[in-house]
Design a protein around this motif. Structure first.
Motif, mmCIF file in Angstrom:
data_model
loop_
_atom_site.group_PDB
_atom_site.id
_atom_site.type_symbol
_atom_site.label_atom_id
_atom_site.label_comp_id
_atom_site.label_asym_id
_atom_site.label_seq_id
_atom_site.Cartn_x
_atom_site.Cartn_y
_atom_site.Cartn_z
ATOM 1 N N ILE A 1 27.735 23.186 53.186
ATOM 2 C CA ILE A 1 26.503 22.675 53.921
ATOM 3 C C ILE A 1 25.568 23.811 52.533
ATOM 4 N N THR A 2 24.930 22.672 52.432
ATOM 5 C CA THR A 2 23.350 23.360 51.373
ATOM 6 C C THR A 2 21.916 23.859 52.119
ATOM 7 N N GLY A 3 22.122 23.898 53.703
ATOM 8 C CA GLY A 3 21.126 24.599 54.476
ATOM 9 C C GLY A 3 20.792 24.517 55.703
ATOM 10 N N ILE A 4 20.139 25.492 55.808
ATOM 11 C CA ILE A 4 20.025 25.144 57.332
ATOM 12 C C ILE A 4 18.332 25.537 57.309
ATOM 13 N N LYS A 5 17.712 24.798 58.569
ATOM 14 C CA LYS A 5 16.253 24.471 58.160
ATOM 15 C C LYS A 5 16.102 25.125 59.657
ATOM 16 N N GLY B 1 25.346 32.680 51.681
ATOM 17 C CA GLY B 1 25.511 32.149 50.518
ATOM 18 C C GLY B 1 24.589 30.983 51.218
ATOM 19 N N VAL B 2 24.588 30.292 51.956
ATOM 20 C CA VAL B 2 23.489 29.247 52.843
ATOM 21 C C VAL B 2 22.131 29.699 53.103
ATOM 22 N N SER C 1 18.148 22.568 61.751
ATOM 23 C CA SER C 1 18.746 21.593 61.385
ATOM 24 C C SER C 1 19.870 21.680 60.227
ATOM 25 N N VAL C 2 21.375 21.851 60.414
ATOM 26 C CA VAL C 2 22.108 21.872 58.681
ATOM 27 C C VAL C 2 21.877 20.315 57.994
ATOM 28 N N SER C 3 21.693 20.631 56.725
ATOM 29 C CA SER C 3 21.948 19.900 55.746
ATOM 30 C C SER C 3 23.577 19.721 55.185
ATOM 31 N N VAL C 4 24.074 18.882 54.996
ATOM 32 C CA VAL C 4 25.164 18.632 54.400
ATOM 33 C C VAL C 4 24.637 17.804 53.011
ATOM 34 N N ASP C 5 25.562 18.474 51.632
ATOM 35 C CA ASP C 5 25.824 17.209 50.565
ATOM 36 C C ASP C 5 27.400 17.286 50.622
#
Length: 177
Positions: free
Chosen positions: A122-126, A161-162, A112-116
């Protein structure tokens, strides 16, 4: 250590993912090149595009503002990034398990890619990994392999960096890294 076709690992380093490609099984001096093409018509909000890959798995696949930021039919760059990461990570685990002589039964990963949008990135990947028990593989050993894959699959390395988090379900084990 026994050499497997395609890769040569050095257990002395303790890092299952820093093997070198076997010269006999890969051409072009261990280098790969994969390509995709994007075509766009119109402005951002009302325009549309098509994505194609050399393999033709994506063949004029639709993408648009609505598929990226709404609920339109088609794909988007973030979804494709999630698919690439899930695939790369899962293959890295399968590879490491095979190298240990304990091939995977079933592995399923959701990325799951989180975007702000306010921050513009991209703020993170779970990564969520569900795996069936492998005979002879302890939960601790499996968790170690999963963590190494999270750190060292090629897509993870490209995403330096992510923040990448990992949740593993392996038998009774439920762990987040």
């Amino acid at each position: 250590m026994k050499k497997k076709a395609g890769f040569n690992l050095s257990e002395k380093t303790g890092d299952l993912f820093r093997g070198t490609l076997d010269q006999q099984n890969f051409k072009n001096n261990n280098k790969m090149k994969r390509s995709a093409k994007a075509h766009w018509t119109g402005d951002l909000n009302t325009g549309h595009g098509q994505l194609s890959t050399d393999s033709n798995v994506l063949d004029k696949t639709q993408y648009s503002f609505n598929t990226r930021f709404g609920d339109g039919i088609g794909t988007n760059p973030e979804e494709l990034l999630a698919a690439a990461h899930a695939g790369c990570f899962t293959m890295a685990i399968a590879y490491a398990l095979s190298q240990k002589g304990t091939p995977a039964n079933e592995l399923e990963t959701k990325a799951s890619v989180s975007v702000d949008l306010a921050k513009g990135g991209i703020t993170g990947i779970k990564l969520t990994l569900n795996a069936t028990i492998i005979e002879g593989m302890s939960a601790d050993s499996f968790l170690e392999i999963a963590n190494e894959a999270k750190l060292n699959c090629l897509i993870s390395k490209a995403l330096t960096g992510v923040a990448i988090s990992l949740h593993v379900n392996y038998g009774a084990l439920q762990s987040s890294i």
